[in-house]
Design a protein around this motif. Structure first.
Motif, PDB file in Angstrom:
ATOM      1  N   UNK A  46      32.352  21.812  19.691  1.00 58.24           N
ATOM      2  CA  UNK A  46      31.723  20.573  19.225  1.00 58.24           C
ATOM      3  C   UNK A  46      30.714  20.060  20.243  1.00 58.24           C
ATOM      4  N   UNK A  47      31.048  20.182  21.514  1.00 56.95           N
ATOM      5  CA  UNK A  47      30.122  19.766  22.573  1.00 56.95           C
ATOM      6  C   UNK A  47      28.876  20.644  22.581  1.00 56.95           C
ATOM      7  N   UNK A  48      29.090  21.943  22.411  1.00 60.67           N
ATOM      8  CA  UNK A  48      27.961  22.881  22.382  1.00 60.67           C
ATOM      9  C   UNK A  48      27.053  22.590  21.185  1.00 60.67           C
ATOM     10  N   UNK A  49      27.675  22.327  20.030  1.00 64.08           N
ATOM     11  CA  UNK A  49      26.903  22.053  18.819  1.00 64.08           C
ATOM     12  C   UNK A  49      26.025  20.821  18.963  1.00 64.08           C
ATOM     13  N   UNK A  50      26.563  19.813  19.639  1.00 64.46           N
ATOM     14  CA  UNK A  50      25.809  18.569  19.805  1.00 64.46           C
ATOM     15  C   UNK A  50      24.509  18.790  20.571  1.00 64.46           C
ATOM     16  N   UNK A  51      24.520  19.755  21.469  1.00 65.91           N
ATOM     17  CA  UNK A  51      23.347  20.012  22.308  1.00 65.91           C
ATOM     18  C   UNK A  51      22.516  21.203  21.861  1.00 65.91           C
ATOM     19  N   UNK A  52      23.148  22.104  21.105  1.00 65.54           N
ATOM     20  CA  UNK A  52      22.449  23.333  20.726  1.00 65.54           C
ATOM     21  C   UNK A  52      22.894  23.791  19.342  1.00 65.54           C
ATOM     22  N   UNK A  53      22.332  23.214  18.274  1.00 64.09           N
ATOM     23  CA  UNK A  53      22.700  23.593  16.907  1.00 64.09           C
ATOM     24  C   UNK A  53      22.433  25.076  16.645  1.00 64.09           C
ATOM     25  N   UNK A  54      23.241  25.656  15.776  1.00 60.55           N
ATOM     26  CA  UNK A  54      23.081  27.066  15.419  1.00 60.55           C
ATOM     27  C   UNK A  54      23.032  27.202  13.899  1.00 60.55           C
ATOM     28  N   UNK A  55      22.703  28.405  13.429  1.00 63.56           N
ATOM     29  CA  UNK A  55      22.633  28.662  11.987  1.00 63.56           C
ATOM     30  C   UNK A  55      24.008  28.947  11.392  1.00 63.56           C
TER      31      UNK A  55
END
Length: 216
Positions: A46-55
């Motif tokens: 969730x932390x990674x997604x907040x800073x670096x969205x992916x497909x």
């Protein structure tokens, strides 16, 4: 998705480092799929997604701190339609249903072949979904008939049940049409009828309900 280069960016969530690195190494073989970050649990993801969205998000189910299903529920609570594929070593129909109910777009066992994994990522990235056939077979075992005043066979016609089975396998309308020798428009009409009869808003809901009612 990087539309210019047709590269699908993937976030990989897996608590076992060797497994995580192994999956990442396999995906690196593909020319159009790129793992842009890795996470060791749902909270990290969730932390990674907040800073670096992916497909596409590729996630283990059973993890410490925050498991895959709890993570997925948080993602969906924020109205995020990010395609998510759940991975597990357990051929468990309950995990499968929980994943679908939480909003998963795919469910695969970890011993899946590389070709199937790549196909799954490409499928959900395009808005489709994919179910592990062995789990689908387990879910299709005879269950009590639904108490809705009609028998299972009366809910959908034989053709509609056939098409619903293809939908569960992640087939597009065009692919279904080729498989059952019908016009694509006819298949589209069948799909629409299936959604109406099962009172579902989309294909994923229809597949889930079809599994619950043993229509597949």
């Amino acid at each position: 998705m990087d539309t210019q280069n047709n590269i699908i960016s993937v976030g990989l969530v897996e608590d076992q480092q060797l497994v995580r690195q192994g999956i990442a190494s396999l995906l690196a073989i593909s020319d159009n799929i790129r793992v842009v970050w890795q996470a060791e649990d749902g909270q990290d993801a969730l932390s990674q997604l907040a800073n670096n969205p992916v497909d596409v998000l590729l996630s283990d189910i059973r993890m410490p701190n925050l498991d895959g299903i709890a993570m997925l529920k948080q993602i969906r609570q924020n109205a995020n339609s990010l395609p998510v594929i759940m991975l597990t070593t357990f051929d468990d129909s309950e995990l499968f249903l929980n994943s679908l109910q939480a909003g998963a777009n795919g469910f695969l066992l970890k011993d899946v072949s590389l070709d199937k994994l790549l196909h799954a990522i490409e499928t959900v990235a395009k808005g489709g979904y994919l179910i592990e056939p062995s789990v689908l077979k387990q879910m299709s075992e005879p269950k009590p008939a639904p108490s809705v005043g009609v028998t299972r066979n009366e809910l959908l016609s034989e053709r509609e049940r056939e098409i619903l089975s293809f939908m569960a396998g992640g087939f597009s309308n065009k692919e279904i049409a080729n498989a059952v020798f019908l016009a694509e428009g006819t298949v589209k009409n069948h799909v629409s009828n299936i959604l109406t009869k099962l009172d579902c808003r989309d294909r994923t809901q229809a597949v889930l309900k079809g599994l619950q009612l043993a229509l597949i």
